[in-house]
Design an enzyme around this catalytic site. Sequence first.
Site, PDB file in Angstrom:
ATOM      1  N   SER A 176      -1.498   8.337  -4.301  1.00 55.60           N
ATOM      2  CA  SER A 176      -0.537   7.833  -3.311  1.00 55.60           C
ATOM      3  C   SER A 176      -1.182   6.960  -2.237  1.00 55.60           C
ATOM      4  O   SER A 176      -1.192   7.300  -1.042  1.00 55.60           O
ATOM      5  CB  SER A 176       0.212   9.011  -2.712  1.00 55.60           C
ATOM      6  N   ARG A 191      -6.191  -0.792  -0.303  1.00 60.54           N
ATOM      7  CA  ARG A 191      -6.887  -0.221   0.860  1.00 60.54           C
ATOM      8  C   ARG A 191      -6.552   1.256   0.917  1.00 60.54           C
ATOM      9  O   ARG A 191      -5.479   1.682   0.482  1.00 60.54           O
ATOM     10  CB  ARG A 191      -6.407  -0.889   2.162  1.00 60.54           C
ATOM     11  N   ASP A 229       3.454   8.372  -5.156  1.00 63.11           N
ATOM     12  CA  ASP A 229       4.350   9.526  -4.943  1.00 63.11           C
ATOM     13  C   ASP A 229       5.812   9.100  -4.757  1.00 63.11           C
ATOM     14  O   ASP A 229       6.730   9.794  -5.193  1.00 63.11           O
ATOM     15  CB  ASP A 229       3.875  10.419  -3.776  1.00 63.11           C
TER      16      ASP A 229
HETATM   17  C1  BGC Z   1       0.399   5.325   1.208  1.00 64.40           C
HETATM   18  C2  BGC Z   1       1.518   5.318   0.184  1.00 64.40           C
HETATM   19  C3  BGC Z   1       2.135   6.678   0.064  1.00 64.40           C
HETATM   20  C4  BGC Z   1       2.518   7.229   1.428  1.00 64.40           C
HETATM   21  C5  BGC Z   1       3.095   8.638   1.352  1.00 64.40           C
HETATM   22  C6  BGC Z   1       0.867   5.937   2.503  1.00 64.40           C
HETATM   23  O1  BGC Z   1      -0.186   6.042   3.399  1.00 64.40           O
HETATM   24  O2  BGC Z   1      -0.082   4.030   1.426  1.00 64.40           O
HETATM   25  O3  BGC Z   1       1.034   4.886  -1.072  1.00 64.40           O
HETATM   26  O4  BGC Z   1       3.265   6.600  -0.744  1.00 64.40           O
HETATM   27  O5  BGC Z   1       1.384   7.231   2.270  1.00 64.40           O
HETATM   28  O6  BGC Z   1       2.220   9.518   0.763  1.00 64.40           O
END
Ligand code: BGC
Length: 499
Positions: A176, A191, A229
């Site tokens: 995620s 990133r 996610d």
């Molecule tokens: C991430 C996402 C993720 C979200 C919730 C963010 O910091 O960049 O990819 O879906 O957090 O987990």
Amino acid sequence: MPASRRGSGSVTLPSGQTLAVHTRTQDEEDLPHATKKTMADHLRKYESLFTLTPQRMRMIVEAFKDTLELGLEKHGQIVPMIPTYVFGWPTGGETGDFLAVDLGGTNLRVCLVTLQGNGKFEITQSKYRLTEEQKQEDGQKLFDFCAECLKLFIDTNFEPGSIKDGELLPLGFTFSYPCTQDRIDHGVLIRWTKGFGAANTEGRDVAEMFRQSLEKQKLPVHLTAIINDTTGTLIASSYVNPRTKIAVIFGTGCNAAYMERVGDIPKIKNLGIDDDAEMVINCEWGAFDSFEHEHLPRTKYDQTIDEQSNKPGEQAFEKLISGRYLGEILRLVICELIDDGVLFLGQNTYKLEIPYAFDTAFLSLMERHVFDPTEELLMIIGIFSHFFALETTLAERQFFRALAKLVGRRAARLSSCGIAAIVSRKGYLEEGCAVGADGSLYNKYPGFAERVHEGLQDIFGDKGRNIITYHAEDGSGVGSAIIAAMTKIRKERGLHAHV
Ligand code: BGC
């Protein structure tokens, strides 16, 4: 005079710690404290800083819509609007056994999901806590740890011999963090977010890195999909509730996914995919307004958090909303009042001066009436005395609760702006839609969902009631399994190459 006690009790915090609370009958103190009037004056100042008017919200929604559009048009935008190569909705009839590894912001989870069809499933899972060191050390070591946990899980949950020689179990990897994808089983990390900083990982294909770790353990698995996610949550929620059109996560991080017509994603036109096909877009909206800071109402506390984070300038929207930061915003306000000589004069405040010492879970406990039915605000006494060795007066405690409300409410109202931007882009307002939501903030922060709904009505008027958020299905486990199943079906049918 020793303080007399009127009531006492204990509460178990999300961290597992038990907190004893007590209250007094008198508020006379031998320490200098701020008066009710002083605290009320300060509160007014913070109210104007943290309150978002409906008009301001509508302006944010407009800017948000333009940003979403731009991300779909061109590669490499700040809000990257990532095509996920997850095509279309599940039918609910997907079946089979699937493994899922979920690398979240706080835990690593390994799941075995049995999809039974008809929107039904069974799940067996184990959780492993990630240490702060693991989040910062070499990325390959982090994936090695994921593979080790998966090995332990397989050894524990599968009878010897139950996996035939040469058989490979399909594995979905829920990762995620923002990754650009060319295919469903590939993802280059743009990133790290949520405080992660593992070296040698940004700019690399994390699916390939994880495969190497899986090979070291000689595991009988085949990594079929890498999934965000939010993508998993969208698919899992639609599996059980087909009215779901958008998925959002409000947890340690914050993000959304929804389904887009391929013809409306100009940046992938060259791939020759049918215009009418539908594909999940992982928005990565936490990055909205990063670097330029043109649209969001950032206070000086938000700016401090940003400057002191491991990624200054980045994830501007997320830093105002997600569970990782809300406690820290409140702590910074309190520290300012300590520095100004308003709060805790004559007391030792060093415990409260440690960055990130004020957990977002404290904010939700401070707001939660059900745990704290007395007028003395027992819970807040307990938090400050137990965790920070600080005495508080009733006036201060009322102020802290009001401040928690301001910070929590702003987060929820900003979240409505993001949802509203997708709703209006896709034209879901008239017909209405369900929004599957997950994450600690959404699930545990009292009133968060109600405030999001209230925000949607402030933006859209009465029609805002047509957009309903609800506690989503487990996207990272079940969603990942359904996507693995959908991918398998597409491959078997020989559907286009970009599976
Ligand atoms: C991430 C996402 C993720 C979200 C919730 C963010 O910091 O960049 O990819 O879906 O957090 O987990």
